[in-house]
Design a protein around this motif. Sequence first.
Motif, mmCIF file in Angstrom:
data_model
loop_
_atom_site.group_PDB
_atom_site.id
_atom_site.type_symbol
_atom_site.label_atom_id
_atom_site.label_comp_id
_atom_site.label_asym_id
_atom_site.label_seq_id
_atom_site.Cartn_x
_atom_site.Cartn_y
_atom_site.Cartn_z
ATOM 1 N N LYS A 60 0.836 -1.205 0.000
ATOM 2 C CA LYS A 60 0.000 0.000 0.000
ATOM 3 C C LYS A 60 0.871 1.255 0.000
ATOM 4 O O LYS A 60 2.015 1.231 0.452
ATOM 5 C CB LYS A 60 -0.910 0.016 1.236
ATOM 6 N N GLY A 61 0.315 2.353 -0.504
ATOM 7 C CA GLY A 61 1.052 3.603 -0.530
ATOM 8 C C GLY A 61 0.135 4.753 -0.882
ATOM 9 O O GLY A 61 -1.067 4.584 -1.075
ATOM 10 N N GLY A 62 0.707 5.973 -0.940
ATOM 11 C CA GLY A 62 -0.103 7.124 -1.305
ATOM 12 C C GLY A 62 0.429 8.410 -0.710
ATOM 13 O O GLY A 62 1.623 8.530 -0.410
ATOM 14 N N ASN A 63 -0.464 9.380 -0.494
ATOM 15 C CA ASN A 63 -0.070 10.678 0.054
ATOM 16 C C ASN A 63 -0.408 10.746 1.545
ATOM 17 O O ASN A 63 -0.795 9.748 2.160
ATOM 18 C CB ASN A 63 -0.743 11.817 -0.727
ATOM 19 N N ILE A 64 -0.302 11.929 2.105
ATOM 20 C CA ILE A 64 -0.551 12.117 3.535
ATOM 21 C C ILE A 64 -1.988 11.764 3.914
ATOM 22 O O ILE A 64 -2.238 11.181 4.970
ATOM 23 C CB ILE A 64 -0.226 13.574 3.962
ATOM 24 N N LEU A 65 -2.943 12.068 3.048
ATOM 25 C CA LEU A 65 -4.345 11.771 3.343
ATOM 26 C C LEU A 65 -4.570 10.264 3.430
ATOM 27 O O LEU A 65 -5.266 9.776 4.334
ATOM 28 C CB LEU A 65 -5.249 12.379 2.278
ATOM 29 N N ASP A 66 -3.967 9.533 2.484
ATOM 30 C CA ASP A 66 -4.093 8.069 2.487
ATOM 31 C C ASP A 66 -3.478 7.483 3.758
ATOM 32 O O ASP A 66 -4.019 6.537 4.346
ATOM 33 C CB ASP A 66 -3.397 7.474 1.257
ATOM 34 N N LEU A 67 -2.353 8.063 4.175
ATOM 35 C CA LEU A 67 -1.655 7.531 5.347
ATOM 36 C C LEU A 67 -2.455 7.747 6.624
ATOM 37 O O LEU A 67 -2.604 6.829 7.434
ATOM 38 C CB LEU A 67 -0.281 8.194 5.475
ATOM 39 N N VAL A 68 -2.949 8.963 6.827
ATOM 40 C CA VAL A 68 -3.724 9.267 8.033
ATOM 41 C C VAL A 68 -4.975 8.398 8.093
ATOM 42 O O VAL A 68 -5.351 7.895 9.160
ATOM 43 C CB VAL A 68 -4.090 10.761 8.077
ATOM 44 N N ASN A 73 -7.681 4.479 10.769
ATOM 45 C CA ASN A 73 -8.881 3.763 10.309
ATOM 46 C C ASN A 73 -10.071 4.711 10.172
ATOM 47 O O ASN A 73 -11.182 4.433 10.655
ATOM 48 C CB ASN A 73 -9.216 2.619 11.276
ATOM 49 N N LEU A 74 -9.840 5.837 9.507
ATOM 50 C CA LEU A 74 -10.890 6.839 9.320
ATOM 51 C C LEU A 74 -11.724 6.512 8.084
ATOM 52 O O LEU A 74 -11.205 5.964 7.105
ATOM 53 C CB LEU A 74 -10.265 8.234 9.193
ATOM 54 N N PRO A 75 -13.005 6.856 8.091
ATOM 55 C CA PRO A 75 -13.915 6.409 7.020
ATOM 56 C C PRO A 75 -13.792 7.176 5.713
ATOM 57 O O PRO A 75 -14.053 6.613 4.638
ATOM 58 C CB PRO A 75 -15.305 6.616 7.639
ATOM 59 N N ASN A 76 -13.406 8.472 5.767
ATOM 60 C CA ASN A 76 -13.387 9.269 4.548
ATOM 61 C C ASN A 76 -12.440 10.464 4.691
ATOM 62 O O ASN A 76 -11.868 10.696 5.754
ATOM 63 C CB ASN A 76 -14.797 9.754 4.195
ATOM 64 N N ILE A 77 -12.314 11.222 3.592
ATOM 65 C CA ILE A 77 -11.405 12.371 3.569
ATOM 66 C C ILE A 77 -11.843 13.453 4.558
ATOM 67 O O ILE A 77 -11.015 14.118 5.186
ATOM 68 C CB ILE A 77 -11.301 12.958 2.152
ATOM 69 N N SER A 78 -13.130 13.650 4.708
ATOM 70 C CA SER A 78 -13.631 14.665 5.650
ATOM 71 C C SER A 78 -13.145 14.377 7.065
ATOM 72 O O SER A 78 -12.753 15.292 7.804
ATOM 73 C CB SER A 78 -15.157 14.708 5.621
ATOM 74 N N ALA A 79 -13.172 13.111 7.439
ATOM 75 C CA ALA A 79 -12.703 12.727 8.773
ATOM 76 C C ALA A 79 -11.192 12.941 8.901
ATOM 77 O O ALA A 79 -10.700 13.337 9.960
ATOM 78 C CB ALA A 79 -13.054 11.263 9.043
#
Length: 321
Positions: A60-68, A73-79
């Motif tokens: 798995k990988g990605g940016n800061i949003l994906d990591l947080v 274990n947050l449900p969406n970008i808003s969280a």
Amino acid sequence: MNSIQAKTIKIVDYLYSQGIEPKKIQGNNYWYSSPLRKEETPSFKVDCLLNVWYDHGSGKGGNILDLVMAIHNLPNISAVLSHLSKESNSFSFQQQDILSSSDKQDQKDATIQVIKEIPISHPALIGYIQSRHIDLAVAQLYCKEIHYQVQGKNYFAVGFPNDKGGYELSHKSNNESTFKASVSPKHITTYKKADTHTEAYLVFEGFMDYLSYLTMKNIQYSKVDVVVLNSISNLSKAIDFITSHQKVYTYLDNDEAGKNATQQINRYSSTHNCIHIDKSTDYDANYKDLNEWLCKTKLKEKEQQVQKEEQIRKPSRGFKR
């Protein structure tokens, strides 16, 4: 905080705020024990230049949003954005610097309140020191990691102490520019050999130049007395130290202010029977200061090494029978 602002947060800074530090650093790559699972061998890589991450163990990988999102274990970008907004004061100067072009001036104009002084350990500051080609052990010997606050905003930087208890602060922002500020009182920094009187004195304009000198000489301590001006405006505070020696070697900047200060020291020296040697001629007019000379020298050495390796890899050209 919106997604664009959130993506400016350095991943290494966020991990540090969570108590997660790298196990090793290789250039722009920071390697961690994965925060997403248990492992013994670090396989979680962060590319500081691209500000992306990749967990080799999970794929798995990605940016800061994906990591947080993955860590908490947050449900969406808003969280995710809500979480980052609440913890924004834990992040380094990089996020703060780019939000407003006036923030840097605010730091210079407003009173700086030091929150804590600790040994240099933050990946961003280690990366900054390495980008200046300064020996990390030398930097950690003379400098501190200073966490401070300006007008309610939290920052941190490399701090170099002066003789009056103040600090010179330096760090690199997201746009790769170097920010400098001071913690009052502003003063010079001197290093005198306690057990013996040395006949010579070394004079540096800024602390990065002094650390560059030690790095180039491959030493941790100067064999003679040293004064770091921390600003050309502090020259008058150092004259008594300088002229009390038989010889003075100056490593000042190759700009108008540096040259004027060099001439002034030369005049003072001549009236006090002190021999003055201008060492800025070593790094000539093509380089602003000693640190720039060190950086360019290291770059040339790296380029030459790459060329040698390429020559070795090239197949030899011979005649086939």
